[in-house]
Enzyme design. Structure first.
Site: not given
Ligand code: RTP
Length: 155
Positions: A122, A119, A16, A64, A133, A98, A56
């Site tokens: 991805h 973070n 990212k 968010f 993707e 996450t 996304y």
């Molecule tokens: P990613 O898709 O980026 O690999 O992350 P992930 O599966 O671990 O998490 P996901 O739930 O898909 O969320 C995507 C990205 O959104 C941001 N996020 N912010 N509550 C919050 O502020 C929040 N929750 C998620 C994070 O950057 C997350 O990686």
């Protein structure tokens, strides 16, 4: 379950913008390379708002979401396609939880980040999303299918 774990899969991994800004690109690529997965696609890329929103789309209703789109489009990202047996789940393990504060030490997020909104990396969450993707972020011709030369004593 065992059969499913032995399937050759592909996953989309992306450094990212914060990871690029902090000079962590080499370190992150290295984790997947050293693990032994096969790199099929790699590029530095500034993505559009439209592409970030499509990527996304499952999170569209979340509070968010607008900030997430601003974050992902804030600078170039590094797009990667990795192939291997069980690579989807394994990449998620290498990446860690996450929330970086909950990510285990030894994982990319656990070692290199603090904030959920920064973070650094991805990884696709299913083989279906891996395919989706990779097709979304790469054009035809940007993906190389290749087979590593096997050391004869391993055959
Ligand atoms: P990613 O898709 O980026 O690999 O992350 P992930 O599966 O671990 O998490 P996901 O739930 O898909 O969320 C995507 C990205 O959104 C941001 N996020 N912010 N509550 C919050 O502020 C929040 N929750 C998620 C994070 O950057 C997350 O990686």
């Amino acid at each position: 379950l065992v059969a499913a774990m032995e399937e050759v899969e592909e996953t989309y991994v992306m450094v990212k913008p914060d990871g690029v800004q902090r000079g962590l690109v080499g370190e992150i690529i290295s984790r997947f390379e050293k693990k032994g997965f096969l790199l099929k696609g790699l590029k530095l890329f500034q993505c559009s708002k439209e592409l970030a929103e499509e990527h996304y789309k499952d999170l569209k209703g979340k509070t968010f979401f607008p900030k997430l789109i601003d974050y992902i489009t804030s600078g170039p990202v590094v797009c990667m396609a990795w192939e291997g047996v069980g690579v989807v789940a394994s990449a998620r393990k290498l990446i860690g939880a996450t929330n970086p504060l909950q990510a285990e030490p030894g994982t990319i997020r656990g070692d290199l980040s603090v904030q959920m909104g920064r973070n650094v990396v991805h990884g696709s969450d299913s083989p279906e999303n891996g395919k989706r993707e990779i097709a979304l972020w790469f054009k035809e011709g940007e993906i190389c299918s290749w087979v590593p030369v096997q050391a004869p004593w391993l055959r």
